[in-house]
Design a protein around this motif. Sequence first.
Motif, PDB file in Angstrom:
ATOM      1  N   MET A 196      15.103  -1.556   1.387  1.00 60.24           N
ATOM      2  CA  MET A 196      14.676  -1.376   2.775  1.00 60.24           C
ATOM      3  C   MET A 196      13.223  -1.812   2.904  1.00 60.24           C
ATOM      4  SD  MET A 196      14.160   2.296   4.585  1.00 60.24           S
ATOM      5  CE  MET A 196      12.889   2.548   5.774  1.00 60.24           C
ATOM      6  N   THR A 197      12.934  -2.618   3.893  1.00 61.98           N
ATOM      7  CA  THR A 197      11.562  -3.001   4.182  1.00 61.98           C
ATOM      8  C   THR A 197      11.350  -2.904   5.677  1.00 61.98           C
ATOM      9  OG1 THR A 197      11.495  -4.509   2.315  1.00 61.98           O
ATOM     10  CG2 THR A 197       9.858  -4.843   4.033  1.00 61.98           C
ATOM     11  N   ILE A 198      10.408  -2.083   6.087  1.00 58.87           N
ATOM     12  CA  ILE A 198      10.085  -1.940   7.510  1.00 58.87           C
ATOM     13  C   ILE A 198       8.690  -2.501   7.691  1.00 58.87           C
ATOM     14  CG2 ILE A 198       9.860  -0.344   9.431  1.00 58.87           C
ATOM     15  CD1 ILE A 198      11.606   1.596   7.876  1.00 58.87           C
ATOM     16  N   SER A 199       8.572  -3.688   8.235  1.00 61.49           N
ATOM     17  CA  SER A 199       7.252  -4.293   8.397  1.00 61.49           C
ATOM     18  C   SER A 199       7.405  -5.609   9.136  1.00 61.49           C
ATOM     19  CB  SER A 199       6.601  -4.552   7.032  1.00 61.49           C
ATOM     20  OG  SER A 199       7.353  -5.502   6.318  1.00 61.49           O
ATOM     21  N   SER A 200       6.280  -6.147   9.525  1.00 63.00           N
ATOM     22  CA  SER A 200       6.262  -7.471  10.125  1.00 63.00           C
ATOM     23  C   SER A 200       6.450  -8.512   9.044  1.00 63.00           C
ATOM     24  CB  SER A 200       4.914  -7.690  10.820  1.00 63.00           C
ATOM     25  OG  SER A 200       4.738  -9.044  11.120  1.00 63.00           O
ATOM     26  N   VAL A 259      -0.439   3.639   5.919  1.00 63.05           N
ATOM     27  CA  VAL A 259       0.384   2.786   5.057  1.00 63.05           C
ATOM     28  C   VAL A 259       1.227   3.661   4.134  1.00 63.05           C
ATOM     29  CG1 VAL A 259       0.355   1.117   3.148  1.00 63.05           C
ATOM     30  CG2 VAL A 259      -1.212   0.844   5.082  1.00 63.05           C
ATOM     31  N   VAL A 260       2.511   3.313   4.021  1.00 66.39           N
ATOM     32  CA  VAL A 260       3.395   3.917   3.024  1.00 66.39           C
ATOM     33  C   VAL A 260       4.019   2.777   2.232  1.00 66.39           C
ATOM     34  CG1 VAL A 260       5.417   5.360   2.607  1.00 66.39           C
ATOM     35  CG2 VAL A 260       3.908   5.875   4.546  1.00 66.39           C
ATOM     36  N   PHE A 261       3.841   2.817   0.912  1.00 66.74           N
ATOM     37  CA  PHE A 261       4.395   1.763   0.060  1.00 66.74           C
ATOM     38  C   PHE A 261       5.055   2.398  -1.155  1.00 66.74           C
ATOM     39  CE2 PHE A 261       0.160   2.665  -1.358  1.00 66.74           C
ATOM     40  CZ  PHE A 261       0.151   2.492  -2.737  1.00 66.74           C
ATOM     41  N   GLY A 262       5.990   1.666  -1.776  1.00 65.30           N
ATOM     42  CA  GLY A 262       6.792   2.252  -2.841  1.00 65.30           C
ATOM     43  C   GLY A 262       6.335   1.895  -4.240  1.00 65.30           C
ATOM     44  N   ILE A 286       3.526  -2.259  -5.254  1.00 62.89           N
ATOM     45  CA  ILE A 286       2.137  -1.815  -5.180  1.00 62.89           C
ATOM     46  C   ILE A 286       1.195  -2.980  -4.921  1.00 62.89           C
ATOM     47  CG2 ILE A 286       2.573   0.178  -6.656  1.00 62.89           C
ATOM     48  CD1 ILE A 286       1.249  -1.275  -8.945  1.00 62.89           C
ATOM     49  N   GLY A 287       1.617  -4.183  -5.273  1.00 60.46           N
ATOM     50  CA  GLY A 287       0.772  -5.351  -5.059  1.00 60.46           C
ATOM     51  C   GLY A 287       0.522  -5.666  -3.594  1.00 60.46           C
ATOM     52  N   LYS A 288       1.291  -5.052  -2.695  1.00 59.40           N
ATOM     53  CA  LYS A 288       1.151  -5.314  -1.262  1.00 59.40           C
ATOM     54  C   LYS A 288       0.087  -4.448  -0.586  1.00 59.40           C
ATOM     55  CE  LYS A 288       4.428  -8.409  -0.421  1.00 59.40           C
ATOM     56  NZ  LYS A 288       5.622  -7.999   0.341  1.00 59.40           N
ATOM     57  N   LEU A 289      -0.501  -3.496  -1.301  1.00 61.36           N
ATOM     58  CA  LEU A 289      -1.387  -2.541  -0.644  1.00 61.36           C
ATOM     59  C   LEU A 289      -2.498  -3.188   0.181  1.00 61.36           C
ATOM     60  CD1 LEU A 289      -2.359   0.304  -0.008  1.00 61.36           C
ATOM     61  CD2 LEU A 289      -3.569   0.320  -2.206  1.00 61.36           C
ATOM     62  N   PRO A 290      -3.296  -4.130  -0.343  1.00 60.94           N
ATOM     63  CA  PRO A 290      -4.374  -4.699   0.486  1.00 60.94           C
ATOM     64  C   PRO A 290      -3.863  -5.345   1.771  1.00 60.94           C
ATOM     65  CG  PRO A 290      -4.721  -5.234  -1.828  1.00 60.94           C
ATOM     66  CD  PRO A 290      -3.338  -4.664  -1.728  1.00 60.94           C
ATOM     67  N   VAL A 291      -2.742  -6.062   1.671  1.00 62.18           N
ATOM     68  CA  VAL A 291      -2.171  -6.707   2.852  1.00 62.18           C
ATOM     69  C   VAL A 291      -1.713  -5.660   3.864  1.00 62.18           C
ATOM     70  CG1 VAL A 291      -0.211  -8.075   3.678  1.00 62.18           C
ATOM     71  CG2 VAL A 291      -1.507  -8.833   1.684  1.00 62.18           C
ATOM     72  N   ILE A 316       8.918  -0.424   1.815  1.00 60.18           N
ATOM     73  CA  ILE A 316       9.530   0.098   0.593  1.00 60.18           C
ATOM     74  C   ILE A 316      10.490  -0.948   0.046  1.00 60.18           C
ATOM     75  CG2 ILE A 316      10.907   1.945  -0.420  1.00 60.18           C
ATOM     76  CD1 ILE A 316       8.297   2.981   0.683  1.00 60.18           C
ATOM     77  N   ALA A 317      10.141  -1.531  -1.077  1.00 58.41           N
ATOM     78  CA  ALA A 317      11.041  -2.489  -1.725  1.00 58.41           C
ATOM     79  C   ALA A 317      12.035  -1.729  -2.588  1.00 58.41           C
ATOM     80  CB  ALA A 317      10.242  -3.471  -2.578  1.00 58.41           C
TER      81      ALA A 317
END
Length: 509
Positions: A1-5, A116-119, A123-128, A143-144
Amino acid sequence: MTISSDRSPAVDVRSSMTYEIRTYGCQMNVHDSERLSGLLEEAGYVRAPEGSDGDADVVVFNTCAVRENADNRLYGNLGRLAPKKASRPGMRIAVGGCLAQKDRDTIVKKAPWVDVVFGTHNIGKLPVLLERARVQEEAQIEIAESLEAFPSTLPTRRESAYAAWVSVSVGCNNTCTFCIVPALRGKEKDRRTGDILAEIDALVGEGVSEITLLGQNVNAYGSDIGDREAFGKLLRACGSIDGLERVRFTSPHPRDFTDDVIAAMAETSNVMPQLHMPLQSGSDTVLKAMRRSYRQERYLGIIEKVRAAIPHAAITTDIIVGFPGETEEDFEETLHVVREARFAQAFTFQYSKRPGTPAATMENQIPKEVVQARYERLVALQEEISWEENKKQVGRTLDLMVAEGEGRKDGATHRLSGRAPDNRLVHFTKPEQEVRPGDVVTVEITYAAPHHLLAEGAVLDVRRTRAGDAWEKRTAEKAAKPAGVLLGLPKIGVPEPLPVATGSACGSH
């Protein structure tokens, strides 16, 4: 599941923006936080001054979902930050790690001020995601469901100049009924051996002299690449790396602990005489209910083989008290294993329900007062054994790697602290000669307590090392920059500031 632009804006962060990371849980989370720090600093952030306590421009929670009250702890901390966030519109809060992977949308519903909520897999997506939250002015949830890239490819801000984690795998193929980790970190995925050794080579080139191989089930390494003896081969390969003085690993599983690994430990000079081997229970009945694929006889057989091959090995373990259905007879079986194995230390846990695990809905949950009483008996027995085993070290001459920050009373006692090859903590008399973290000293043990040793005489030898040089260089560089703040990391284990959370990775093995 990925909720984002779908559109990822370029990250352009002012260098004055500060960050703080709060880390909970196992060694995996500790190492992930080192990567998060590296990512944020590569993006232009700087670590918040010491004592900022939520005053940073970005506060990141790297969460754990193992404990029953993990979510209460998170939401309590988020609640305390809400007034600060309200008074500082530019402040951003991110939540990652296992609890984020599990609860996803719930976090933003309960704490709508989170940005921001990430899985665990992205974790590499945090700055973006942080930049996207700033530009779009709305929460970003991404969440990947599977690993996007092995985390060791990400930049890392290591907490130690002389010791480092090196991941060999992520995920776990076991189905222990008390553990939710496989559901959150996925199936085991192994790194290529060449990539692992290349990372170790690079770390040694930077001055690191001790590495800890890290995996959810570290000695299962090779199952993903079809080589059951891959972990033993990896240990032997570490033995040929010039400048690598100490190799440790955590956490193995008794099911996968084979004779070739014992031989590799015994025959590879820089693999330390230390083994953390989770037991969890000494009762075959409870082990079956836990879906642990070994029994008491198998476990004690491994301990016997290790002791025969490595007589001075210090063996530590994890034990859960009060698992559903545990009888007094079951608990006595655990005490029997503790007496037979004579652990140097045991990380003991009172069973608590992990939401989402099969054990949480099992019948015959043990009353709290019964669990507490058994726990106290176990701790008392292990304290006695730990002290007796430590007393055997008195009179031995040991080489210690000098540690940073492990002796809380060192300033008052005019001592320094270090780790023996078997990872026992030793406080020693400060010599007249300068000694730096990462250097090696030779001492004679004069006194034993249950959880540490003393070397009260003069230091017999001091060996300055490349690791000490690396620490000195890093310290000088820090002094030239604004004061930093350490991650909120556990304080138990190998020389600080390379922390080891108590027990095995996620307390699950």
